[in-house]
Design a protein around this motif. Structure first.
Motif, PDB file in Angstrom:
ATOM      1  N   LYS A   2      -1.497 -22.204  -7.916  1.00 33.49           N
ATOM      2  CA  LYS A   2      -1.951 -22.286  -6.429  1.00 33.49           C
ATOM      3  C   LYS A   2      -3.527 -22.500  -6.597  1.00 33.49           C
ATOM      4  CE  LYS A   2       2.087 -20.440  -3.856  1.00 33.49           C
ATOM      5  NZ  LYS A   2       2.502 -19.436  -2.947  1.00 33.49           N
ATOM      6  N   GLY A  39      -5.605 -20.646  -2.501  1.00 34.23           N
ATOM      7  CA  GLY A  39      -4.423 -20.203  -3.165  1.00 34.23           C
ATOM      8  C   GLY A  39      -3.215 -20.080  -2.043  1.00 34.23           C
ATOM      9  N   LYS A  40      -3.618 -20.580  -1.044  1.00 35.74           N
ATOM     10  CA  LYS A  40      -2.532 -20.228  -0.073  1.00 35.74           C
ATOM     11  C   LYS A  40      -1.496 -21.173   0.296  1.00 35.74           C
ATOM     12  CE  LYS A  40      -4.650 -16.142   1.722  1.00 35.74           C
ATOM     13  NZ  LYS A  40      -4.034 -14.937   1.257  1.00 35.74           N
ATOM     14  N   ASP A  41      -1.644 -22.462  -0.489  1.00 37.92           N
ATOM     15  CA  ASP A  41      -0.630 -23.299  -0.235  1.00 37.92           C
ATOM     16  C   ASP A  41      -0.215 -23.946  -1.686  1.00 37.92           C
ATOM     17  OD1 ASP A  41      -2.617 -25.082  -0.695  1.00 37.92           O
ATOM     18  OD2 ASP A  41      -2.878 -25.475   1.351  1.00 37.92           O
ATOM     19  N   GLU A  42       0.670 -25.038  -1.697  1.00 36.50           N
ATOM     20  CA  GLU A  42       0.842 -25.554  -3.052  1.00 36.50           C
ATOM     21  C   GLU A  42      -0.254 -26.491  -3.566  1.00 36.50           C
ATOM     22  OE1 GLU A  42       3.593 -24.492  -4.492  1.00 36.50           O
ATOM     23  OE2 GLU A  42       3.658 -22.940  -2.546  1.00 36.50           O
ATOM     24  N   THR A  73      -3.436 -27.117  -5.453  1.00 36.34           N
ATOM     25  CA  THR A  73      -4.482 -26.232  -6.077  1.00 36.34           C
ATOM     26  C   THR A  73      -5.710 -25.870  -5.985  1.00 36.34           C
ATOM     27  OG1 THR A  73      -2.987 -26.672  -8.043  1.00 36.34           O
ATOM     28  CG2 THR A  73      -5.072 -25.498  -8.609  1.00 36.34           C
ATOM     29  N   VAL A  81      -3.213 -14.043  -3.653  1.00 35.37           N
ATOM     30  CA  VAL A  81      -2.430 -15.224  -4.340  1.00 35.37           C
ATOM     31  C   VAL A  81      -1.305 -15.150  -4.770  1.00 35.37           C
ATOM     32  CG1 VAL A  81      -2.830 -17.195  -6.020  1.00 35.37           C
ATOM     33  CG2 VAL A  81      -4.901 -15.983  -4.768  1.00 35.37           C
ATOM     34  N   GLU A 112       1.053 -16.754 -10.018  1.00 33.54           N
ATOM     35  CA  GLU A 112       0.619 -17.801  -8.980  1.00 33.54           C
ATOM     36  C   GLU A 112      -0.664 -18.586  -9.340  1.00 33.54           C
ATOM     37  OE1 GLU A 112       2.836 -19.695  -7.511  1.00 33.54           O
ATOM     38  OE2 GLU A 112       4.377 -18.123  -7.353  1.00 33.54           O
ATOM     39  N   TYR A 113      -1.440 -17.924 -10.200  1.00 34.28           N
ATOM     40  CA  TYR A 113      -2.863 -18.326 -10.610  1.00 34.28           C
ATOM     41  C   TYR A 113      -2.875 -18.481 -12.116  1.00 34.28           C
ATOM     42  CZ  TYR A 113      -3.995 -13.383 -11.208  1.00 34.28           C
ATOM     43  OH  TYR A 113      -3.795 -12.131 -11.433  1.00 34.28           O
TER      44      TYR A 113
END
Length: 557
Positions: free
Chosen positions: A41, A300-303, A305, A351, A355-356
């Protein structure tokens, strides 16, 4: 059915069933792999200004678990990572990390350089066609217009149809402008003096976003106007030299370079908020602002990047003032370790763990103070350019009847006046070689190369390889020289950088997070390999000037 036919039928049925099972397993495995691949993300790029690789090992017993050690234990460590060009300085360093190439291609050949077309010195990020935003000073008149290729952040923006967001943050303008690239949604840097605010350029936007205004208005920066004492008992700082040495510089108003440094008392004499840059509190302020950016920009709050670039600049300011062996530099890294832990924890929370993807490197390393080396019987010294210039002028006057044949000097390169050479009915290549041979006679000079050699040869290793990667045919000079190992052109106190020597090129490179293996390698990697590695992980196009290659062992495929 005949017995023979039945047997044949059963054999065919058996192989058909085996094929069906095998095919099903392969198809299932393939589908599973495809289903499991998803981009992070958020990609976080961290550059620590003037960080030598051996700081990771030298201070390791004092690092906590959540900062550098988190990356070392749970990420991938490239232990033999180097800059493959010179000059090793901040502007070219940040540009090279993010473009996947070197000054020969991206064009940022120094922090400042002599511009042959404009016939004057230029700054790598300056751009008078844009206005300052967030300050009444000219400190915001910046853009990446001198960087001639795309960055990894640019490519991510292009790949996502500009829906992925890029935010770049640093105390130094060039530490934000170069990583942000040409398409950043925002790049912010710190303006000290009597303001103490985060600012930007109208290249990015015409007004500061609400979250930046709110951060500036909170005056949290004022919480760092406090005494700088050691984080831990100074008597335990055995990884650095004495606290009071002749190798360290002084803040204006101090008599000794010793702890504690009374920042409030030193405030006015050291340009007010500017002094924070020369303390670890500048890094803490940067971490505060980066954490605020996560929420302020919904990173980084949605799909899709996003990209966050953070450069910690105070390590460079402290190194330049106090030197790489000072207790100040040790304390700065112990405090940076805590600030990194805060950033990592915020990423986990905002995030999500796993996910990061994150990398950490430096824009250059640094040399020990030559005085310290000499006192320990290690060859070192200082190049006095006044004396060198005087010698060179004598030679030029004798050989050519004029000193004007050398038009300018920057980044250990001489720029010749080709018009004068033509008027003297001389060949440029011959003049280059003649002057190069003269400079090679000087004791402090170790090697000399000409532009003619940079054009005609293809170097693959060693110092000439490093120089050639830093040589831009349109922007670089006619004669390049390298000072002897351990010799610098700098003051008697504090450390510096810029050379092609290994003490300036060997820097950390750590990867961590989604798509990254745990492990390490001692195989040589180069700074231009970072961007193509991240591009490969993301499945996007390489920056358009890329000359590096993906570091395969890093990727968890």
């Amino acid at each position: 059915m005949h017995f023979k036919n039945i047997r044949t039928f059963l054999v065919l049925l058996f192989f058909a069933s085996i094929f069906s099972i095998s095919y099903g397993q392969k198809k299932k495995s393939k589908d599973k792999t495809m289903e499991e691949f998803s981009a992070p993300k958020l990609v976080v790029g961290i550059v620590v200004d003037q960080m030598r690789y051996d700081y990771l090992t030298r201070f390791s017993n004092k690092f906590q678990e959540g900062g550098f050690k988190r990356l070392l234990h749970d990420g991938f460590n490239c232990r033999n990572n180097h800059f493959n060009y010179a000059p090793t300085s901040t502007g070219p360093g940040h540009a090279s990390v993010y473009t996947g190439t070197t000054p020969a291609t991206h064009g940022i050949i120094g922090n400042d350089w002599y511009d042959k077309e404009l016939d004057k010195m230029v700054y790598c990020a300056s751009d008078a066609t844009y206005a300052s935003v967030g300050t009444t000073s000219d400190a915001g008149k910046m853009s990446p217009h001198r960087m001639e290729v795309t960055t990894i952040a640019d490519q991510l923006r292009l790949h996502t149809q500009m829906r992925g967001k890029t935010i770049a943050i640093a105390l130094k303008d060039r530490g934000a402008v170069m990583p942000g690239g040409h398409t950043a949604n925002g790049a912010y840097w710190f303006y000290g003096k009597n303001e103490g605010n985060w600012i930007t350029s109208s290249f990015y936007r015409n007004s500061l976003p609400k979250w930046v205004v709110s951060f500036n208005n909170s005056r949290s920066v004022d919480s760092y106007k406090k005494e700088w004492n050691t984080l831990k008992d100074i008597n335990t700082y055995l990884e650095s030299g004495l606290d009071n040495t002749s190798y360290e510089g002084l803040f204006e108003g101090e008599n000794t370079p010793t702890f504690p440094h009374n920042i409030p008392i030193l405030w006015d004499a050291n340009d007010k908020y500017e002094i924070l840059k020369h303390t670890p509190f500048g890094n803490s302020l940067t971490a505060d602002f980066a954490i605020a950016a996560l929420d302020g920009e919904n990173l980084g709050k949605d799909e899709i990047t996003d990209f966050l670039s953070i450069s910690f600049s105070s390590t460079d300011y402290v190194g330049h003032k106090f030197g790489v062996n000072s207790k100040e530099i040790e304390d700065t890294y112990l405090r940076l370790d805590q600030d990194l832990a805060r950033v990592f924890n915020a990423l986990d929370k905002k995030v999500g763990k796993g996910e990061y993807t994150l990398f950490l490197t430096a824009d250059h390393a640094a040399i020990h103070v030559p005085g310290y080396l000499k006192d320990n019987k290690i060859p070192a010294g200082h190049a006095e350019f006044k004396s060198l210039k005087s010698k060179l002028n004598e030679f030029l006057q004798y050989a050519y009847g004029t000193t004007d044949i050398v038009k300018s000097f920057s980044n250990f390169q001489l720029f010749l006046d080709h018009k004068i050479i033509k008027n003297l009915e001389l060949e440029v290549g011959v003049v280059q070689e003649s002057i190069a041979k003269e400079i090679l006679k000087y004791n402090v000079v170790n090697r000399v190369y000409t532009a003619e050699q940079m054009w005609s040869q293809q170097y693959t290793r060693g110092i000439p390889y490093i120089l050639q990667n830093g040589y831009n045919q349109k922007r670089s000079g006619d004669i390049l020289f390298v000072l002897a190992p351990g010799v610098i052109s700098y003051g008697k106190t504090g450390s510096t950088h810029g050379s092609p020597q290994i003490y300036d090129t060997h820097v950390p490179l750590l990867f961590y997070g989604k798509g990254i293996k745990k492990g390490n390698t001692v195989i040589r990697t180069e700074i231009s390999d970072i961007a193509p590695t991240i591009a490969t992980l993301l499945g996007i196009a390489f920056p358009n000037g890329t000359t590096g290659k993906p570091i395969v062992p890093v990727l968890n495929y």
